[in-house]
Design a protein around this motif. Structure first.
Motif: not given
Length: 349
Positions: A315-322
């Motif tokens: 999994p290539l999770l670059a960033a999470s945002y609200p």
């Protein structure tokens, strides 16, 4: 519930964060999912902009089926979460299941895929705290991956798998992948490697190392002055069997030119522009195949789950945002300064 409503075609100002949206209720044969995370895709941007045109007018404002959309709409196709309600006809034992959602909603064979309802487009999606889907579209998952990591998979990876299937990519073949740092491009690298293909990745500056770490055998600069020569130098002695393209635009003639006789070009996007030119003599004299592709089938999604469970995909999770910062997430998405996928998480809204 909290949700982001798309109120019409246009820019990010058309995204409205609300905390008073009525909770959806699971209907017959449906489940309701408490959303853990939802990933962003190009189709979110293009749908918001109405950028799909029409058969008679490339500049027309329309959704991906090239027809009007109904607003307001909750976008977001790639949902991971937990079932918290079931509708009539669905066993109550499904409540509490952790699931990954297949975003294409159709019945029948693959021809129906061309007119499917897509979660977040023709049907409200996952940029919300709750979403309802047909029970068969919510697939149980377990394992160590977080909801945010799981949400990186559905649309990008099934689109990539569909492209590889449509182009009949086989072990030992050489495949050129454009847009290699994006969701579909990075998925193409990984899935082609599972098949034993030799991948040449076309990516922007600063993104070549990640492409190689995913399994690209060679990389090429996206802005190379002579793309065909750069690909030849990156894959000496190898003929190019397949080009898997999500970029199009000015690079299209070079991508056609680098294919070997009887080679295949498969396209599932046009980030750099949908209107292209080429010398058709190249196409017919080399007997090339030009193949269109879009969303993955239910069978593609089932195969994707097999790969995930086997640990074959990263999994290539670059960033999470609200959730409340979806506008900012879409702005970063359009800027393309990342490798992989961006997600929003309602729990941190």
């Amino acid at each position: 519930m909290r949700a982001v409503l798309l109120t019409g075609f246009g820019g990010p100002e058309k995204l409205e964060y609300r905390d008073d949206v009525p909770d959806p209720q699971a209907g017959p044969g449906e489940v309701r999912v408490k959303v853990g995370a939802t990933a962003l895709n190009n189709t979110d941007i293009w749908t918001r902009e109405g950028a799909y045109g029409s058969p008679g007018d490339p500049g027309a404002t329309a959704g991906w089926r090239r027809e009007p959309l109904h607003f307001p709409r909750i976008q977001g196709a790639d949902v991971a979460g937990q079932i918290d309600q079931v509708g009539p006809g669905v066993p109550e034992s499904r409540i509490g299941q952790r699931v990954l959602v297949d975003p294409t909603i159709y019945q029948g064979g693959e021809r129906e895929l061309a007119v499917t309802d897509l979660l977040g487009s023709e049907r409200d999606g996952g940029f919300a705290e709750l979403v309802t889907v047909p029970a068969e579209n919510a697939h149980p998952v377990d394992g160590p991956l977080s909801d945010a990591e799981l949400a990186t998979f559905p649309t990008a990876y099934t689109t990539a798998m569909r492209m590889l299937n449509r182009a009949a990519v086989r072990q030992g073949e050489t495949l050129v992948v454009t847009g290699a740092s994006g969701g579909v491009g990075s998925a193409l690298i990984q899935l082609a490697n599972v098949r034993g293909a030799h991948v040449v990745a076309v990516a922007g500056k600063g993104k070549h190392r990640q492409a190689r770490e995913l399994g690209a055998a060679a990389t090429v600069e996206r802005d190379a002055a002579d793309l065909a020569a750069a690909v030849e130098a990156a894959a000496p002695g190898r003929e190019i069997d397949v080009v898997a393209d999500v970029v199009a635009g000015p690079s299209f003639p070079a991508l056609i030119a680098i294919l070997r006789p009887l080679g295949r070009y498969v396209v599932a996007g046009a980030i750099a522009g949908p209107l292209v030119e080429t010398d058709l003599r190249t196409v017919y004299l080399k007997q090339l195949q030009i193949v269109g592709s879009s969303f993955g089938t239910h069978e593609d999604f089932a195969k994707l789950l097999e790969h995930i469970r086997a640990g074959q995909l990263k999994p290539l999770l670059a960033a999470s945002y609200p959730l409340a910062e979806l506008r900012a997430a879409q702005e970063q998405f359009v800027a393309k300064g990342f490798f992989g996928k961006l997600v929003v998480t309602p729990a941190s809204a």
